[in-house]
Scaffold this motif. Sequence first.
Motif, PDB file in Angstrom:
ATOM      1  N   GLY A  67     -17.814 -59.357  -3.434  1.00 20.94           N
ATOM      2  CA  GLY A  67     -18.853 -58.547  -2.821  1.00 20.94           C
ATOM      3  C   GLY A  67     -18.623 -58.359  -1.336  1.00 20.94           C
ATOM      4  O   GLY A  67     -17.701 -58.917  -0.741  1.00 20.94           O
ATOM      5  N   HIS A  68     -19.474 -57.559  -0.723  1.00 20.62           N
ATOM      6  CA  HIS A  68     -19.412 -57.324   0.717  1.00 20.62           C
ATOM      7  C   HIS A  68     -19.960 -58.542   1.457  1.00 20.62           C
ATOM      8  O   HIS A  68     -20.878 -59.198   0.969  1.00 20.62           O
ATOM      9  N   PRO A  69     -19.435 -58.853   2.632  1.00 15.83           N
ATOM     10  CA  PRO A  69     -20.001 -59.944   3.424  1.00 15.83           C
ATOM     11  C   PRO A  69     -21.466 -59.648   3.755  1.00 15.83           C
ATOM     12  O   PRO A  69     -21.806 -58.540   4.150  1.00 15.83           O
ATOM     13  N   ARG A  70     -22.313 -60.662   3.562  1.00 18.82           N
ATOM     14  CA  ARG A  70     -23.744 -60.497   3.816  1.00 18.82           C
ATOM     15  C   ARG A  70     -24.259 -61.713   4.564  1.00 18.82           C
ATOM     16  O   ARG A  70     -23.786 -62.821   4.340  1.00 18.82           O
ATOM     17  N   VAL A  71     -25.225 -61.475   5.417  1.00 15.62           N
ATOM     18  CA  VAL A  71     -25.865 -62.553   6.161  1.00 15.62           C
ATOM     19  C   VAL A  71     -27.348 -62.549   5.817  1.00 15.62           C
ATOM     20  O   VAL A  71     -28.045 -61.557   6.036  1.00 15.62           O
ATOM     21  N   TYR A  72     -27.792 -63.678   5.281  1.00 15.73           N
ATOM     22  CA  TYR A  72     -29.189 -63.799   4.873  1.00 15.73           C
ATOM     23  C   TYR A  72     -29.950 -64.712   5.829  1.00 15.73           C
ATOM     24  O   TYR A  72     -29.408 -65.695   6.349  1.00 15.73           O
ATOM     25  N   ILE A  73     -31.201 -64.379   6.023  1.00 16.15           N
ATOM     26  CA  ILE A  73     -32.135 -65.244   6.737  1.00 16.15           C
ATOM     27  C   ILE A  73     -32.684 -66.182   5.664  1.00 16.15           C
ATOM     28  O   ILE A  73     -33.138 -65.717   4.611  1.00 16.15           O
ATOM     29  N   VAL A  74     -32.600 -67.477   5.921  1.00 16.13           N
ATOM     30  CA  VAL A  74     -32.981 -68.447   4.899  1.00 16.13           C
ATOM     31  C   VAL A  74     -33.977 -69.460   5.442  1.00 16.13           C
ATOM     32  O   VAL A  74     -34.092 -69.660   6.652  1.00 16.13           O
ATOM     33  N   GLU A  75     -34.662 -70.095   4.506  1.00 15.05           N
ATOM     34  CA  GLU A  75     -35.666 -71.096   4.845  1.00 15.05           C
ATOM     35  C   GLU A  75     -35.436 -72.318   3.957  1.00 15.05           C
ATOM     36  O   GLU A  75     -35.536 -72.220   2.727  1.00 15.05           O
ATOM     37  N   PRO A  76     -35.126 -73.453   4.555  1.00 21.04           N
ATOM     38  CA  PRO A  76     -34.923 -74.661   3.751  1.00 21.04           C
ATOM     39  C   PRO A  76     -36.226 -75.070   3.058  1.00 21.04           C
ATOM     40  O   PRO A  76     -37.312 -74.888   3.616  1.00 21.04           O
ATOM     41  N   THR A  77     -36.107 -75.608   1.856  1.00 13.16           N
ATOM     42  CA  THR A  77     -37.285 -76.098   1.130  1.00 13.16           C
ATOM     43  C   THR A  77     -37.425 -77.603   1.249  1.00 13.16           C
ATOM     44  O   THR A  77     -38.419 -78.162   0.790  1.00 13.16           O
ATOM     45  N   GLY A  78     -36.444 -78.239   1.834  1.00 17.82           N
ATOM     46  CA  GLY A  78     -36.465 -79.692   1.987  1.00 17.82           C
ATOM     47  C   GLY A  78     -35.799 -80.102   3.279  1.00 17.82           C
ATOM     48  O   GLY A  78     -35.723 -79.329   4.232  1.00 17.82           O
ATOM     49  N   SER A  79     -35.305 -81.312   3.282  1.00 16.92           N
ATOM     50  CA  SER A  79     -34.714 -81.861   4.499  1.00 16.92           C
ATOM     51  C   SER A  79     -33.411 -81.160   4.868  1.00 16.92           C
ATOM     52  O   SER A  79     -32.686 -80.656   4.015  1.00 16.92           O
ATOM     53  N   VAL A  80     -33.145 -81.109   6.170  1.00 18.27           N
ATOM     54  CA  VAL A  80     -31.958 -80.477   6.736  1.00 18.27           C
ATOM     55  C   VAL A  80     -31.281 -81.517   7.619  1.00 18.27           C
ATOM     56  O   VAL A  80     -31.946 -82.259   8.332  1.00 18.27           O
ATOM     57  N   GLU A  81     -29.953 -81.571   7.566  1.00 17.35           N
ATOM     58  CA  GLU A  81     -29.206 -82.476   8.431  1.00 17.35           C
ATOM     59  C   GLU A  81     -28.084 -81.709   9.112  1.00 17.35           C
ATOM     60  O   GLU A  81     -27.692 -80.633   8.660  1.00 17.35           O
ATOM     61  N   ASP A  82     -27.586 -82.270  10.210  1.00 23.01           N
ATOM     62  CA  ASP A  82     -26.442 -81.666  10.886  1.00 23.01           C
ATOM     63  C   ASP A  82     -25.266 -81.602   9.922  1.00 23.01           C
ATOM     64  O   ASP A  82     -25.067 -82.505   9.105  1.00 23.01           O
ATOM     65  N   ASP A  83     -24.471 -80.557  10.021  1.00 24.97           N
ATOM     66  CA  ASP A  83     -23.262 -80.405   9.206  1.00 24.97           C
ATOM     67  C   ASP A  83     -22.182 -81.310   9.788  1.00 24.97           C
ATOM     68  O   ASP A  83     -21.663 -81.040  10.870  1.00 24.97           O
ATOM     69  N   PRO A  84     -21.817 -82.384   9.087  1.00 25.73           N
ATOM     70  CA  PRO A  84     -20.836 -83.322   9.645  1.00 25.73           C
ATOM     71  C   PRO A  84     -19.425 -82.750   9.731  1.00 25.73           C
ATOM     72  O   PRO A  84     -18.562 -83.352  10.360  1.00 25.73           O
ATOM     73  N   ASN A  85     -19.183 -81.605   9.126  1.00 24.77           N
ATOM     74  CA  ASN A  85     -17.860 -80.986   9.209  1.00 24.77           C
ATOM     75  C   ASN A  85     -17.567 -80.443  10.603  1.00 24.77           C
ATOM     76  O   ASN A  85     -16.414 -80.257  10.963  1.00 24.77           O
TER      77      ASN A  85
END
Length: 142
Positions: A67-85
């Motif tokens: 598919g075409h590259p797409r950027v979505y606005i998202v909302e977490p439903t639970g906990s969020v942590e820093d991306d350790p990568n």
Amino acid sequence: MTATPERFQIHESGAYFHGTRADLRAGDFLVSGHRSNYRPEHISNFVYMTQVLDGAVLAAEMAVGKGHPRVYIVEPTGSVEDDPNVTDKKFPGNPTHSYRSAEPVRVVGEMTDWVGHSSEYLATFRAGLDALRRQGTAVLYD
């Protein structure tokens, strides 16, 4: 927008973004268990997101799929942590504002006013990832 978004700059909305090639709608959920964009042989345990539009644009451009590259606005439903990568591994302190969640993330809208990276930039980025894979240093903390 007339240029590629600023690197490491939090979007003025403060929203979370997710870049992909999937065709999604508001109300859909992103869940773990899909192939990683950076190591396609790996099934991810997390949904990744960022508050930096440039990061989401790059993720969309690097995403696997047809598919075409797409950027979505998202909302977490639970906990969020820093991306350790990227946090404290490549960019101490998380200046990329990259995060992940093991719980579903809801699509609330789509960003359509963005400009992608040049083909030269993407080729260089892909070559860098390929070099890391060949060297055996393409570690994925997932």
